[in-house]
Scaffold this motif. Structure first.
Motif, PDB file in Angstrom:
ATOM      1  N   LEU A 200       4.337  15.444 -19.397  1.00  0.00           N
ATOM      2  CA  LEU A 200       3.715  15.670 -18.093  1.00  0.00           C
ATOM      3  C   LEU A 200       2.823  14.496 -17.698  1.00  0.00           C
ATOM      4  CD1 LEU A 200       2.785  19.462 -18.284  1.00  0.00           C
ATOM      5  CD2 LEU A 200       4.823  18.392 -17.318  1.00  0.00           C
ATOM      6  N   GLU A 201       2.118  13.922 -18.671  1.00  0.00           N
ATOM      7  CA  GLU A 201       1.287  12.756 -18.383  1.00  0.00           C
ATOM      8  C   GLU A 201       2.160  11.574 -17.960  1.00  0.00           C
ATOM      9  OE1 GLU A 201      -1.098  11.923 -21.767  1.00  0.00           O
ATOM     10  OE2 GLU A 201      -2.306  13.749 -21.583  1.00  0.00           O
ATOM     11  N   VAL A 204       3.408  11.894 -14.390  1.00  0.00           N
ATOM     12  CA  VAL A 204       2.382  11.517 -13.417  1.00  0.00           C
ATOM     13  C   VAL A 204       2.181  10.006 -13.392  1.00  0.00           C
ATOM     14  CG1 VAL A 204      -0.065  11.714 -12.825  1.00  0.00           C
ATOM     15  CG2 VAL A 204       1.203  13.726 -13.598  1.00  0.00           C
ATOM     16  N   ALA A 236       7.847  20.618 -16.285  1.00  0.00           N
ATOM     17  CA  ALA A 236       8.273  19.375 -15.637  1.00  0.00           C
ATOM     18  C   ALA A 236       8.673  19.633 -14.191  1.00  0.00           C
ATOM     19  CB  ALA A 236       9.419  18.752 -16.413  1.00  0.00           C
ATOM     20  N   MET A 239       5.862  19.803 -11.916  1.00  0.00           N
ATOM     21  CA  MET A 239       5.303  18.482 -11.636  1.00  0.00           C
ATOM     22  C   MET A 239       6.198  17.672 -10.701  1.00  0.00           C
ATOM     23  SD  MET A 239       2.438  18.501 -13.232  1.00  0.00           S
ATOM     24  CE  MET A 239       2.000  16.793 -13.079  1.00  0.00           C
TER      25      MET A 239
END
Length: 297
Positions: A200-201, A204, A236, A239
């Motif tokens: 997830l990081e 982004v 995911a 996001m």
């Protein structure tokens, strides 16, 4: 003589506390030359003496409270961090917790000798009571040091475990807008959490539209592993990235079917290359093979 032997109202712990406070400088000077302090404070002996004084003050506070055998006594709080740093330094030098505890035990002789000097006759019951109280107090200090050393080791092991998890689950940028996580080994709950957070990081940071979870190196897939994969895929999507699971081998595919695991909502590809080709194709990027007779320069 410093200790009023005739004053029976003064308890042995109080005698010890008063002795430690009055002889703090002398005790610190003797302790500063012991292996425990000398090997840790190598730059300045004055620094070692000050550290010794802090420990003596803590012991005096514990003694006056009467909690001579309580490792949780508030008196030890001010020096726990210092003791922790000392034990870590010794541990990095190859010393075990038991060896460090033995070094702490070595602090007893010089301070007990000083206490005996406080009595005209060190063989009297009152003198012996004071020595026993001091011995108990130093024994508790030894336990505090061992407890601190074990806690520090546990924290170090946990940090190393976390670092290994992060190293074992790298997020790779395959193309602009496309990232991948090649998974190798068993996928448990702790590692799955690291995978999700790292992915997830990366989504982004890289502004990725496509994320590939490659499980070619995962030996087995059970219902728990499948659940972790589903959660990662769902996260995911939240996001804004489409998640692709690749590397499902025939044996794993059969296991998934036999377990009745529904991966119908998950986009899958047989290999990482196929997953990458899909992601590139969705972005309008066409990949073609060079002709066999074309020379590569």
């Amino acid at each position: 003589m410093t200790v009023p032997e005739q004053d029976a109202a003064v308890s042995a712990p109080q005698v010890v506390s008063s002795f430690l406070e009055q002889r703090k400088e002398q005790i610190a000077q003797r302790w500063a030359d012991t292996p425990l302090f000398r090997s840790v404070f190598t730059v300045s002996r004055d620094e070692a003496v000050e550290a010794c004084k802090a420990v003596v003050e803590a012991l005096s506070e514990v003694a006056v409270s009467g909690r001579l055998e309580d490792v949780g006594s508030p008196g030890f709080v001010p020096v726990r961090d210092q003791l922790g740093r000392m034990t870590q330094t010794r541990a990095r030098s190859g010393f075990t917790a038991s060896q460090i505890a033995d070094e702490v035990a070595g602090l007893r002789v010089p301070v007990v000798d000083l206490l005996r000097e406080e009595f005209d006759d060190p063989t009297t019951p009152r003198a012996q009571e004071a020595v026993l109280a001091l011995t108990l107090l130093l024994g508790t200090l030894r336990l505090v040091v061992m407890e601190t050393a074990l806690d520090a080791n546990a924290e170090l092991i946990e940090r190393q475990r976390q670092q290994l998890l992060e190293v074992a689950t790298p997020v790779i940028k395959l193309w602009e807008g496309t990232v991948a996580v090649p998974l190798i080994g068993t996928l448990d709950s702790a590692r799955s959490q690291v995978v999700m957070e790292s992915l997830l990081e990366a989504i982004v940071d890289q502004r990725a539209r496509y994320a590939i979870l490659d499980i070619t190196g995962v030996p087995t897939v059970d219902s728990l592993v499948a659940q972790h994969l589903m959660k990662t895929v769902a996260a995911a999507r939240l996001m804004g990235a489409e998640c692709i699971v690749s590397g499902i081998r025939p044996a794993i595919a059969q296991t998934i079917v036999q377990l009745g695991i529904d991966l119908g909502s998950v986009l899958t590809r047989s290999s990482l290359a196929d997953a990458l080709a899909y992601a590139l194709g969705k972005q309008g990027i066409e990949v073609s093979r060079a002709h066999a007779n074309e020379r590569v320069r």
